[in-house]
Design an enzyme around this catalytic site. Structure first.
Site, short mmCIF file in Angstrom:
data_model
loop_
_atom_site.label_atom_id
_atom_site.label_comp_id
_atom_site.label_asym_id
_atom_site.label_seq_id
_atom_site.Cartn_x
_atom_site.Cartn_y
_atom_site.Cartn_z
N GLU A 37 0.82 -1.21 0.00
CA GLU A 37 0.00 0.00 0.00
C GLU A 37 0.86 1.26 0.00
O GLU A 37 0.53 2.26 -0.66
CB GLU A 37 -0.94 0.00 1.21
CG GLU A 37 -2.05 -1.03 1.15
CD GLU A 37 -2.99 -0.81 -0.03
OE1 GLU A 37 -3.09 0.33 -0.52
OE2 GLU A 37 -3.64 -1.78 -0.46
N TYR A 120 -6.15 6.63 4.64
CA TYR A 120 -6.27 5.63 3.58
C TYR A 120 -5.47 4.38 3.92
O TYR A 120 -5.97 3.26 3.84
CB TYR A 120 -5.83 6.18 2.23
CG TYR A 120 -5.66 5.06 1.23
CD1 TYR A 120 -6.78 4.50 0.62
CD2 TYR A 120 -4.41 4.49 0.97
CE1 TYR A 120 -6.66 3.43 -0.24
CE2 TYR A 120 -4.28 3.42 0.11
CZ TYR A 120 -5.40 2.89 -0.50
OH TYR A 120 -5.28 1.82 -1.33
N ASP A 138 -9.77 6.31 -1.87
CA ASP A 138 -8.67 6.86 -2.65
C ASP A 138 -9.25 7.47 -3.93
O ASP A 138 -10.47 7.61 -4.07
CB ASP A 138 -7.63 5.78 -2.97
CG ASP A 138 -8.13 4.74 -3.95
OD1 ASP A 138 -9.36 4.67 -4.19
OD2 ASP A 138 -7.30 3.98 -4.49
#
Length: 346
Positions: A37, A120, A138
């Site tokens: 990520e 996020y 996102d």
């Protein structure tokens, strides 16, 4: 939105059969998921895969990464850009090793308090690794959700993000990780910014923007502020052994990475004042390039010294070294400097 349960089922069935193969989707290791990520922020999937595989091969465990020197971490990150991501991740991993027994915290608040973990990343890692009921928002999700609801709220505003997280909360009470990944995958593969593939969309029947013919108008976001352009001069100084002078950056941007001596042309600071020797350079630049950052652009001109300098004439400070071009891999160079290096090798 029409039938919420049917919408989620349609989306997850599509994701189950059509999702792209990615190495981090083959694991439930929260460290690997977290790494992916961080790497994927501002970077395309196809670029990240090789970096991800090399990184976990070198640092297979949290302990391995926590004990690594920052220079080695940045070297493996070289080319991905946004180096503060790597530094923050490295700091957070050390925190996890020292204070959490080398285990990524399952508690969202504890995880969210780690260095570099924003809303996020917190939602993505917690939902995918631990199925915590948190919605990821996102750019892909902003686009998908705004179109599904024909929503004209400004997606650049924090209030819109918070609203989307609340609206998506009912969908992540179960199968949170799959739902979040499916939404992002839909945005990446079908509900794209330009020329979305609406006729192939698994949730087309639920999309109000498709029904109203407003897909191309969404999402709504404020105009980007024009990037600041900084004119930089780079100076190439070579000694009698064909080595080039390089310096370690002190500025916050790309901190501690190596570069050929570079100066903002509006800055009174100069190479001569740093090395205590006057060097004559050609007035015509030998190479030019522009490098884009999120918030600014470097407009770089490269100037070569007219003559080689003798190594003994320059006393190097702690943040200077002579670079043998064959030894570049021993240094962390940002992309702009790698391009200049490549120019020298041609």
């Amino acid at each position: 939105m029409y039938n919420e349960k049917r919408f989620k089922n349609n989306l997850l069935q599509w994701f189950d059969t059509e999702q792209r193969a990615m190495p981090w989707r083959e694991t439930k290791n929260p460290y690997y998921i977290w790494l992916s990520e961080v790497m994927l922020q501002q970077t395309q999937v196809k670029t990240v895969i090789d970096y991800y595989l090399r990184f976990i091969a070198r640092f297979p465990t949290i302990r391995d990464l926590s004990e690594a020197h920052e220079d080695e971490v940045l070297k493996l990150w070289e080319g991905l850009g946004y180096y503060s991501r790597a530094r923050n991740f490295h700091t957070a991993i050390r925190d996890v090793h020292q204070n959490h027994n080398s285990e990524v915290p399952m508690d969202p608040k504890t995880f969210g308090a780690l260095k570099g973990v924003g809303p996020y990343t917190q939602a993505a890692v917690m939902s995918i690794a631990f199925d915590q009921p948190l919605a990821t928002v996102d750019g892909n999700v902003f686009r998908v959700w705004s179109r599904l609801n024909n929503d004209t709220r400004d997606t650049k505003l924090q209030t819109t993000r918070k609203a989307y997280e609340a609206e998506l909360a009912p969908y992540v009470q179960q199968s949170a990780g799959d739902f979040n990944q499916a939404m992002m995958e839909l945005g990446a593969m079908i509900c794209t910014p330009k020329a979305p593939l609406c006729l192939f969309c698994p949730v087309q029947e639920h999309c109000e923007a498709f029904e109203q013919g407003t897909v191309a108008d969404l999402p709504v976001k404020t105009t980007k502020v024009k990037k600041k352009v900084i004119k930089q001069h780079v100076y190439l100084v070579k000694n009698e052994f064909n080595e080039y002078l390089i310096t370690k950056r002190k500025a916050n941007l790309l901190n501690n990475m190596w570069q050929f001596p570079m100066y903002d042309i509006e800055d009174e600071h100069s190479l001569e004042s740093d090395i205590g020797v006057n060097i004559n350079f050609y007035k015509q630049s030998s190479y030019q390039l522009k490098h884009q950052f999120t918030h600014l652009t470097w407009d770089i001109k490269v100037f070569e010294a007219k003559h080689i300098v003798h190594k003994e004439d320059i006393t190097l400070t702690a943040d200077m070294e002579w670079l043998d071009l064959n030894q570049k891999d021993n240094y962390n160079f940002p992309v702009s400097m790698t391009k200049i290096y490549q120019f020298l090798r041609e």
